[in-house]
Motif scaffolding. Sequence first.
Motif, PDB file in Angstrom:
ATOM      1  N   PRO A  58       0.688  -1.179  -0.126  1.00  0.00           N
ATOM      2  CA  PRO A  58       0.051   0.050   0.043  1.00  0.00           C
ATOM      3  C   PRO A  58       0.717   1.165  -0.026  1.00  0.00           C
ATOM      4  O   PRO A  58       2.086   1.040   0.248  1.00  0.00           O
ATOM      5  CB  PRO A  58      -0.838   0.050   1.174  1.00  0.00           C
ATOM      6  CG  PRO A  58       0.156  -0.861   2.322  1.00  0.00           C
ATOM      7  CD  PRO A  58       0.965  -1.743   1.334  1.00  0.00           C
ATOM      8  N   TYR A  90      -8.413  -0.960  -1.800  1.00  0.00           N
ATOM      9  CA  TYR A  90      -7.072  -1.917  -1.694  1.00  0.00           C
ATOM     10  C   TYR A  90      -7.241  -3.024  -0.616  1.00  0.00           C
ATOM     11  O   TYR A  90      -7.027  -4.023  -1.013  1.00  0.00           O
ATOM     12  CB  TYR A  90      -5.858  -1.057  -1.064  1.00  0.00           C
ATOM     13  CG  TYR A  90      -4.682  -1.794  -0.656  1.00  0.00           C
ATOM     14  CD1 TYR A  90      -3.539  -1.755  -1.632  1.00  0.00           C
ATOM     15  CD2 TYR A  90      -4.572  -2.426   0.500  1.00  0.00           C
ATOM     16  CE1 TYR A  90      -2.497  -2.571  -1.275  1.00  0.00           C
ATOM     17  CE2 TYR A  90      -3.368  -2.931   0.810  1.00  0.00           C
ATOM     18  CZ  TYR A  90      -2.436  -3.191  -0.216  1.00  0.00           C
ATOM     19  OH  TYR A  90      -1.248  -3.764   0.342  1.00  0.00           O
ATOM     20  N   ASP A 116      -2.655   5.283  -6.301  1.00  0.00           N
ATOM     21  CA  ASP A 116      -2.051   3.908  -6.515  1.00  0.00           C
ATOM     22  C   ASP A 116      -0.756   3.850  -7.463  1.00  0.00           C
ATOM     23  O   ASP A 116      -1.196   3.908  -8.694  1.00  0.00           O
ATOM     24  CB  ASP A 116      -3.011   3.014  -7.281  1.00  0.00           C
ATOM     25  CG  ASP A 116      -2.519   1.582  -7.316  1.00  0.00           C
ATOM     26  OD1 ASP A 116      -1.749   1.271  -6.491  1.00  0.00           O
ATOM     27  OD2 ASP A 116      -3.122   1.047  -8.251  1.00  0.00           O
TER      28      ASP A 116
END
Length: 259
Positions: free
Chosen positions: A47, A186, A239
């Motif tokens: 992440p 996510y 992202d």
Amino acid sequence: MMEQEDIVISYFLKAIGPWNEHIVVSGGYALIIYRLYLTNQHAGIYPVGTRDIDSLISRKVPKIEISLAESLEKAAFVQTFKDVNNPATECYVKNIDGEIWEVEFLTDRSTRGDKLSNLHIHDADVTAQQLNYIELPLKHKKSFKTFSGESGYVASPSAWIFQKGLTFTKRKDKVKTYKDLYGIWYVTTQLGDLSELAIHEFSSLAQDNSSWFKTFKKHISKWLESSFPIDWARLEGQDPSGNLNKNAFTDAMMKLFEV
């Protein structure tokens, strides 16, 4: 990066000592904990990093021989204030492994009409920001252990998804709105078996909290319907792996809607 994250969370848990039984890590750092300690190390992408450790604490905590504030100060965390509210919004700052990290405490509102923005938790001697729906991740949490053996609690992935979906519309900082939506995607899609478990557990939470689930769907649906191309670009920009796009996000939300 993940080695540094392990050092940071281990240091934090060691610093709070006996209080680790009463603190639940949430926010962006929860995603890091899921990936580091609750999934297979060969699972999907990592992440986006963060230097804020959002720590949830109940309004009422037991009296312990050393307060939470004393524990942090003993570990060289420095108390700072972000505003002039009464009580002021506080955080604890520490240089760990060459980077500055911030710890903030969050707690639930006693009622939806509670106007106080901050609450002093007397036995812990820290001031926590009051936020809606924090009772979800406070109640639904998972234990984890760092690579150096420090134990702690993190918001369960399902409760993290639920709480973020209920609150992202209240963000004054739109960048944080995109970060919340990125996090929902996510957790729902990028953690292998843990993502599947999160969706399954989310289903149970949705059934147990049906009125909140209606609000969750309303918030997500409205964002999907009203977002412009620039909104999608900013969301996808959260992202760095490039896996997040409009179709991937929409498909993930439909999975949550179908539970």
